[in-house]
Design a protein around this motif. Structure first.
Motif, PDB file in Angstrom:
ATOM      1  N   UNK A 233      14.068   8.008 -54.149  1.00 44.49           N
ATOM      2  CA  UNK A 233      12.916   7.598 -53.355  1.00 44.49           C
ATOM      3  C   UNK A 233      13.432   6.498 -52.438  1.00 44.49           C
ATOM      4  N   UNK A 234      13.380   6.651 -51.127  1.00 48.02           N
ATOM      5  CA  UNK A 234      13.983   5.651 -50.255  1.00 48.02           C
ATOM      6  C   UNK A 234      13.238   4.317 -50.189  1.00 48.02           C
ATOM      7  N   UNK A 235      12.035   4.241 -50.782  1.00 45.30           N
ATOM      8  CA  UNK A 235      11.365   2.944 -50.822  1.00 45.30           C
ATOM      9  C   UNK A 235      11.449   2.380 -52.233  1.00 45.30           C
ATOM     10  N   UNK A 236      10.949   1.179 -52.430  1.00 47.73           N
ATOM     11  CA  UNK A 236      11.126   0.489 -53.708  1.00 47.73           C
ATOM     12  C   UNK A 236       9.906   0.566 -54.625  1.00 47.73           C
ATOM     13  N   UNK A 237       8.974   1.450 -54.357  1.00 41.88           N
ATOM     14  CA  UNK A 237       7.772   1.551 -55.183  1.00 41.88           C
ATOM     15  C   UNK A 237       8.055   2.439 -56.396  1.00 41.88           C
ATOM     16  N   UNK A 238       8.225   1.812 -57.549  1.00 40.52           N
ATOM     17  CA  UNK A 238       8.607   2.523 -58.765  1.00 40.52           C
ATOM     18  C   UNK A 238       7.559   3.549 -59.190  1.00 40.52           C
ATOM     19  N   UNK A 239       6.308   3.249 -58.985  1.00 42.53           N
ATOM     20  CA  UNK A 239       5.255   4.192 -59.362  1.00 42.53           C
ATOM     21  C   UNK A 239       5.410   5.522 -58.617  1.00 42.53           C
ATOM     22  N   UNK A 240       5.742   5.468 -57.350  1.00 39.17           N
ATOM     23  CA  UNK A 240       5.982   6.684 -56.574  1.00 39.17           C
ATOM     24  C   UNK A 240       7.239   7.393 -57.062  1.00 39.17           C
ATOM     25  N   UNK A 241       8.277   6.634 -57.363  1.00 34.11           N
ATOM     26  CA  UNK A 241       9.517   7.220 -57.871  1.00 34.11           C
ATOM     27  C   UNK A 241       9.260   7.973 -59.162  1.00 34.11           C
ATOM     28  N   UNK A 242       8.491   7.378 -60.067  1.00 34.50           N
ATOM     29  CA  UNK A 242       8.162   8.033 -61.331  1.00 34.50           C
ATOM     30  C   UNK A 242       7.398   9.334 -61.094  1.00 34.50           C
ATOM     31  N   UNK A 243       6.442   9.318 -60.166  1.00 32.97           N
ATOM     32  CA  UNK A 243       5.666  10.518 -59.852  1.00 32.97           C
ATOM     33  C   UNK A 243       6.565  11.605 -59.254  1.00 32.97           C
ATOM     34  N   UNK A 244       7.460  11.222 -58.368  1.00 29.64           N
ATOM     35  CA  UNK A 244       8.384  12.184 -57.767  1.00 29.64           C
ATOM     36  C   UNK A 244       9.277  12.808 -58.832  1.00 29.64           C
ATOM     37  N   UNK A 245       9.751  11.993 -59.752  1.00 27.60           N
ATOM     38  CA  UNK A 245      10.600  12.499 -60.829  1.00 27.60           C
ATOM     39  C   UNK A 245       9.862  13.491 -61.714  1.00 27.60           C
ATOM     40  N   UNK A 246       8.615  13.174 -62.056  1.00 29.86           N
ATOM     41  CA  UNK A 246       7.817  14.106 -62.876  1.00 29.86           C
ATOM     42  C   UNK A 246       7.630  15.441 -62.171  1.00 29.86           C
ATOM     43  N   UNK A 247       7.301  15.398 -60.890  1.00 33.26           N
ATOM     44  CA  UNK A 247       7.097  16.631 -60.111  1.00 33.26           C
ATOM     45  C   UNK A 247       8.380  17.453 -60.048  1.00 33.26           C
ATOM     46  N   UNK A 248       9.492  16.796 -59.792  1.00 31.24           N
ATOM     47  CA  UNK A 248      10.768  17.512 -59.684  1.00 31.24           C
ATOM     48  C   UNK A 248      11.152  18.152 -61.009  1.00 31.24           C
ATOM     49  N   UNK A 249      10.925  17.456 -62.110  1.00 30.36           N
ATOM     50  CA  UNK A 249      11.288  17.996 -63.428  1.00 30.36           C
ATOM     51  C   UNK A 249      10.475  19.229 -63.790  1.00 30.36           C
TER      52      UNK A 249
END
Length: 72
Positions: free
Chosen positions: A7-23
């Motif tokens: 995730x190119x930004x530093x918002x961990x909540x978005x990173x976690x959501x992106x990871x869940x979707x990708x998995x």
């Protein structure tokens, strides 16, 4: 296969959501490692934010190569 999703930004909540979707959609046996850079903007809203995000993004790509990820 190991894929580093950055995730190119530093918002961990978005990173976690992106990871869940990708998995949910990767092939069985594929490991998804979702990360955010340690430096950069909390969101990317324009050219200035893109420029600020670039150093952290490039650092994460280089780290993925060192960690043996198959893709970043």
């Amino acid at each position: 296969m190991r894929i580093k999703l950055i995730n190119p930004n530093t918002t961990q909540r978005m990173t976690d959501a992106m990871g869940r979707c990708a998995r949910e959609v990767v092939a069985p046996g594929t490991e998804v490692i979702a990360v955010s850079p340690t430096m950069g903007p909390p969101s990317i809203e324009g050219y200035y934010d893109e420029a600020l995000a670039t150093p952290g993004l490039l650092a994460e790509i280089a780290a993925g190569e060192r960690e043996g990820c198959d893709g970043s």
